[in-house]
Write a protein that holds these residues in place. Structure first.
Motif, PDB file in Angstrom:
ATOM      1  N   CYS A 120       0.843  -1.200   0.000  1.00 25.42           N
ATOM      2  CA  CYS A 120       0.000   0.000   0.000  1.00 25.42           C
ATOM      3  C   CYS A 120       0.879   1.252   0.000  1.00 25.42           C
ATOM      4  CB  CYS A 120      -0.867   0.055   1.255  1.00 25.42           C
ATOM      5  SG  CYS A 120      -1.938  -1.368   1.442  1.00 25.42           S
ATOM      6  N   GLY A 121       0.616   2.146  -0.938  1.00 26.30           N
ATOM      7  CA  GLY A 121       1.356   3.404  -1.014  1.00 26.30           C
ATOM      8  C   GLY A 121       0.830   4.426  -0.021  1.00 26.30           C
ATOM      9  N   SER A 122       1.409   5.622  -0.064  1.00 26.03           N
ATOM     10  CA  SER A 122       1.025   6.707   0.844  1.00 26.03           C
ATOM     11  C   SER A 122      -0.467   6.967   0.787  1.00 26.03           C
ATOM     12  CB  SER A 122       1.738   8.012   0.455  1.00 26.03           C
ATOM     13  OG  SER A 122       3.055   7.980   0.879  1.00 26.03           O
ATOM     14  N   GLY A 123      -1.113   6.929   1.946  1.00 24.92           N
ATOM     15  CA  GLY A 123      -2.538   7.225   2.023  1.00 24.92           C
ATOM     16  C   GLY A 123      -3.422   6.109   1.492  1.00 24.92           C
ATOM     17  N   GLY A 126       1.930   0.099   4.569  1.00 24.39           N
ATOM     18  CA  GLY A 126       3.072   0.988   4.748  1.00 24.39           C
ATOM     19  C   GLY A 126       4.327   0.368   4.189  1.00 24.39           C
ATOM     20  N   ARG A 127       5.076   1.172   3.428  1.00 26.37           N
ATOM     21  CA  ARG A 127       6.326   0.682   2.841  1.00 26.37           C
ATOM     22  C   ARG A 127       7.491   1.551   3.314  1.00 26.37           C
ATOM     23  NH1 ARG A 127       4.553   2.658  -2.224  1.00 26.37           N
ATOM     24  NH2 ARG A 127       4.945   0.761  -3.388  1.00 26.37           N
ATOM     25  N   PHE A 128       8.675   1.204   2.813  1.00 26.89           N
ATOM     26  CA  PHE A 128       9.892   1.925   3.210  1.00 26.89           C
ATOM     27  C   PHE A 128      10.456   2.654   1.999  1.00 26.89           C
ATOM     28  CE2 PHE A 128       9.421  -2.106   5.505  1.00 26.89           C
ATOM     29  CZ  PHE A 128       9.042  -1.562   6.724  1.00 26.89           C
ATOM     30  N   HIS A 129      11.027   3.826   2.286  1.00 30.82           N
ATOM     31  CA  HIS A 129      11.540   4.678   1.215  1.00 30.82           C
ATOM     32  C   HIS A 129      13.023   4.959   1.461  1.00 30.82           C
ATOM     33  CE1 HIS A 129       7.260   5.536   1.921  1.00 30.82           C
ATOM     34  NE2 HIS A 129       7.168   5.657   0.606  1.00 30.82           N
ATOM     35  N   LEU A 130      13.726   5.233   0.386  1.00 28.00           N
ATOM     36  CA  LEU A 130      15.156   5.556   0.501  1.00 28.00           C
ATOM     37  C   LEU A 130      15.403   6.712   1.451  1.00 28.00           C
ATOM     38  CD1 LEU A 130      16.838   5.516  -3.015  1.00 28.00           C
ATOM     39  CD2 LEU A 130      17.515   4.266  -0.964  1.00 28.00           C
ATOM     40  N   TYR A 131      14.533   7.726   1.373  1.00 31.21           N
ATOM     41  CA  TYR A 131      14.788   8.950   2.150  1.00 31.21           C
ATOM     42  C   TYR A 131      14.633   8.733   3.653  1.00 31.21           C
ATOM     43  CZ  TYR A 131       9.677   9.300   2.059  1.00 31.21           C
ATOM     44  OH  TYR A 131       8.336   9.035   2.199  1.00 31.21           O
ATOM     45  N   GLU A 132      14.109   7.549   4.058  1.00 32.36           N
ATOM     46  CA  GLU A 132      13.990   7.287   5.496  1.00 32.36           C
ATOM     47  C   GLU A 132      15.351   6.941   6.100  1.00 32.36           C
ATOM     48  OE1 GLU A 132      10.234   5.118   6.690  1.00 32.36           O
ATOM     49  OE2 GLU A 132      10.088   4.942   4.518  1.00 32.36           O
ATOM     50  N   THR A 156       1.253  -0.359  -5.033  1.00 39.47           N
ATOM     51  CA  THR A 156       0.548   0.904  -5.292  1.00 39.47           C
ATOM     52  C   THR A 156       1.410   2.044  -4.772  1.00 39.47           C
ATOM     53  OG1 THR A 156      -0.606   0.843  -3.163  1.00 39.47           O
ATOM     54  CG2 THR A 156      -1.723  -0.187  -5.029  1.00 39.47           C
ATOM     55  N   ASN A 157       1.212   3.212  -5.330  1.00 37.52           N
ATOM     56  CA  ASN A 157       1.916   4.389  -4.817  1.00 37.52           C
ATOM     57  C   ASN A 157       1.105   5.641  -5.117  1.00 37.52           C
ATOM     58  OD1 ASN A 157       2.682   5.536  -7.464  1.00 37.52           O
ATOM     59  ND2 ASN A 157       4.042   3.765  -7.599  1.00 37.52           N
ATOM     60  N   ALA A 158       1.473   6.697  -4.424  1.00 35.01           N
ATOM     61  CA  ALA A 158       0.955   8.028  -4.731  1.00 35.01           C
ATOM     62  C   ALA A 158       2.013   8.706  -5.595  1.00 35.01           C
ATOM     63  CB  ALA A 158       0.752   8.801  -3.432  1.00 35.01           C
ATOM     64  N   ALA A 159       1.590   9.363  -6.659  1.00 35.13           N
ATOM     65  CA  ALA A 159       2.581   9.947  -7.574  1.00 35.13           C
ATOM     66  C   ALA A 159       2.096  11.276  -8.122  1.00 35.13           C
ATOM     67  CB  ALA A 159       2.862   8.973  -8.715  1.00 35.13           C
ATOM     68  N   SER A 168      12.733  15.713  -1.046  1.00 35.68           N
ATOM     69  CA  SER A 168      12.166  16.956  -1.584  1.00 35.68           C
ATOM     70  C   SER A 168      11.365  16.631  -2.840  1.00 35.68           C
ATOM     71  CB  SER A 168      13.270  17.976  -1.901  1.00 35.68           C
ATOM     72  OG  SER A 168      14.222  17.408  -2.753  1.00 35.68           O
ATOM     73  N   PHE A 169      10.320  17.408  -3.069  1.00 33.92           N
ATOM     74  CA  PHE A 169       9.599  17.299  -4.336  1.00 33.92           C
ATOM     75  C   PHE A 169      10.448  17.983  -5.417  1.00 33.92           C
ATOM     76  CE2 PHE A 169       6.070  16.879  -1.250  1.00 33.92           C
ATOM     77  CZ  PHE A 169       5.505  15.696  -1.716  1.00 33.92           C
ATOM     78  N   GLU A 170      10.032  17.830  -6.651  1.00 30.12           N
ATOM     79  CA  GLU A 170      10.867  18.237  -7.774  1.00 30.12           C
ATOM     80  C   GLU A 170      10.807  19.747  -8.039  1.00 30.12           C
ATOM     81  OE1 GLU A 170       8.411  15.745  -7.977  1.00 30.12           O
ATOM     82  OE2 GLU A 170      10.064  14.504  -7.267  1.00 30.12           O
ATOM     83  N   GLY A 186       7.487   9.674  -8.466  1.00 34.89           N
ATOM     84  CA  GLY A 186       7.290   9.352  -7.058  1.00 34.89           C
ATOM     85  C   GLY A 186       8.604   8.966  -6.403  1.00 34.89           C
ATOM     86  N   MET A 187       8.512   8.384  -5.218  1.00 33.88           N
ATOM     87  CA  MET A 187       9.726   8.082  -4.440  1.00 33.88           C
ATOM     88  C   MET A 187       9.769   6.620  -4.011  1.00 33.88           C
ATOM     89  SD  MET A 187       9.621  11.435  -1.975  1.00 33.88           S
ATOM     90  CE  MET A 187       8.954  13.000  -2.578  1.00 33.88           C
ATOM     91  N   SER A 188       9.198   5.728  -4.818  1.00 38.03           N
ATOM     92  CA  SER A 188       9.169   4.321  -4.385  1.00 38.03           C
ATOM     93  C   SER A 188       9.022   3.382  -5.581  1.00 38.03           C
ATOM     94  CB  SER A 188       7.997   4.100  -3.414  1.00 38.03           C
ATOM     95  OG  SER A 188       6.768   4.202  -4.098  1.00 38.03           O
ATOM     96  N   ASN A 236       2.771  18.886  -1.700  1.00 36.03           N
ATOM     97  CA  ASN A 236       2.964  18.694  -0.257  1.00 36.03           C
ATOM     98  C   ASN A 236       2.440  17.315   0.142  1.00 36.03           C
ATOM     99  OD1 ASN A 236       0.058  19.023   0.957  1.00 36.03           O
ATOM    100  ND2 ASN A 236       0.281  20.606  -0.609  1.00 36.03           N
ATOM    101  N   HIS A 237       2.992  16.792   1.239  1.00 35.82           N
ATOM    102  CA  HIS A 237       2.695  15.405   1.630  1.00 35.82           C
ATOM    103  C   HIS A 237       1.249  15.240   2.106  1.00 35.82           C
ATOM    104  CE1 HIS A 237       3.466  11.307   2.761  1.00 35.82           C
ATOM    105  NE2 HIS A 237       3.084  11.536   4.004  1.00 35.82           N
ATOM    106  N   GLU A 238       0.646  16.300   2.664  1.00 34.60           N
ATOM    107  CA  GLU A 238      -0.739  16.197   3.157  1.00 34.60           C
ATOM    108  C   GLU A 238      -1.666  15.869   1.984  1.00 34.60           C
ATOM    109  OE1 GLU A 238       1.466  18.625   4.150  1.00 34.60           O
ATOM    110  OE2 GLU A 238       1.699  17.414   5.963  1.00 34.60           O
ATOM    111  N   GLU A 239      -1.449  16.582   0.881  1.00 35.63           N
ATOM    112  CA  GLU A 239      -2.274  16.352  -0.307  1.00 35.63           C
ATOM    113  C   GLU A 239      -2.034  14.927  -0.834  1.00 35.63           C
ATOM    114  OE1 GLU A 239      -2.895  18.856  -4.404  1.00 35.63           O
ATOM    115  OE2 GLU A 239      -0.839  18.534  -3.751  1.00 35.63           O
ATOM    116  N   VAL A 240      -0.766  14.517  -0.815  1.00 38.98           N
ATOM    117  CA  VAL A 240      -0.392  13.218  -1.359  1.00 38.98           C
ATOM    118  C   VAL A 240      -0.982  12.073  -0.535  1.00 38.98           C
ATOM    119  CG1 VAL A 240       1.615  11.699  -1.631  1.00 38.98           C
ATOM    120  CG2 VAL A 240       1.725  14.069  -2.428  1.00 38.98           C
ATOM    121  N   SER A 241      -0.946  12.245   0.803  1.00 40.57           N
ATOM    122  CA  SER A 241      -1.352  11.127   1.660  1.00 40.57           C
ATOM    123  C   SER A 241      -2.804  11.234   2.098  1.00 40.57           C
ATOM    124  CB  SER A 241      -0.438  11.037   2.881  1.00 40.57           C
ATOM    125  OG  SER A 241      -0.551  12.223   3.638  1.00 40.57           O
TER     126      SER A 241
END
Ligand SMILES: O=P(O)(O)O[C@@H]1C[C@H](O)[C@@H](CO)O1
Ligand SMILES: Nc1nc2[nH]cnc2c(=O)[nH]1
Length: 267
Positions: free
Chosen positions: A35-38, A87-93, A118-121, A203-205, A222-224, A260-265
């Motif tokens: 499951c991706g973000s949100g 919930g998954r793991f990301h490089l930036y963690e 799945t992911n949010a992109a 960071s976003f692009e 995305g980031m995953s 922003n992450h709020e919108e994404v998740s």
């Protein structure tokens, strides 16, 4: 905060984790879901759940991102045994890439044959709208270009070959099936297909980066996902993946939009 940062991802470690999980549940999953973000609500659809917090699973990393609950849920979906990463793991963690892709190898050792990610992109394709669902047909693994690749290091043939092919990474039969079912269900207006580009984040692009990625052939960013797909294919699982387009990448210097992450998740 990050126990066992550089350990816990050998074949024996993965086998120990898979055997530990198999000893606690009768579910024998052939399908693994990420499951991706949100998008963690997907796991709630599983019936007869047996769930584990990541912190209680030997060798497992912990989720550190809002919108990723950090639970591995076993259960049935339409009568089929499944396992689902809420919930998954990301490089930036900050984890090594071999650690964040460890769940794919554990899926394999649990008996999983097909992985659905799945992911949010962010949408780069100018025809995309927020809320579209993109069936991923291919990816650009940008961290991999720079050597941050999950298969770097000694290759254990028990998982797969040294130089795995990636031209068939996303299963074409499953893509077609999803497209057909989506049309049947009346999803045509928001069902897309395209190329997903993975960046390291967090960071976003910039606008220039979005323009560059679009020129490179990416439809969403995305980031995953790409790192997980590489590991899943290396050990021979079929892969199907979807992006939910949660925002449109900012391509224009006149735009007031800000990712922003709020919108994404979704919160
Ligand atoms: O796990 P996914 O790829 O859905 O998460 C996306 C990418 C970043 O982790 C985060 C950005 O808000 O959402
Ligand atoms: N890198 C990146 N990841 C995302 N995840 C959801 N939206 C975005 C985005 O616009 N850029």
């Amino acid at each position: 905060m990050f126990p066992d940062l550089n350990t816990g991802f050998t074949y024996e470690d993965c086998k120990a984790t898979a055997d530990w999980l198999l000893a606690q549940t009768d579910v024998r999953p052939l399908v693994g879901i990420v499951c991706g973000s949100g998008l963690g609500g997907l796991a709630d659809m599983l019936k007869d759940q047996v769930a584990f917090n990541y912190k209680d699973i030997p060798n497992f990393p912990q989720s550190t991102v809002h919108g990723h609950a950090g639970r591995l849920v076993f259960g049935t979906l339409k009568g089929r045994d499944c396992v689902c990463m809420q919930g998954r793991f990301h490089l930036y963690e900050g984890y090594p890439i071999q650690k964040i892709t460890l769940p794919m190898r554990i899926f394999k050792l649990l008996g999983v044959e097909t992985v659905m990610l799945t992911n949010a992109a962010g949408g780069l394709n100018q025809d995309f709208k927020v809320g579209d669902i993109m069936i991923i047909k291919d990816h650009l693994n940008i961290p991999g270009f720079a050597g941050n690749h999950p298969l770097v290091g000694p290759n254990d043939e028990r998982f797969g070959v040294r130089f795995p092919c990636m031209s068939d990474a996303y299963d074409r039969e499953l893509q077609q099936l999803a497209m057909d079912v989506g049309h049947e269900l009346g999803f045509t207006d928001f069902l897309r297909e395209g190329v997903y580009c993975m960046l390291g984040g967090p960071s976003f692009e910039t606008i220039a980066e979005c323009r560059m990625l679009s020129k490179l052939g990416a439809d969403a960013v995305g980031m995953s996902t790409a790192h997980e797909v590489v590991v899943a294919r290396h050990c021979g699982m079929r892969v199907f993946a979807l992006s939910l387009i949660t925002n449109l990448a900012v391509m224009d210097y006149d735009s007031e939009e800000k990712a922003n992450h709020e919108e994404v998740s979704g919160g």
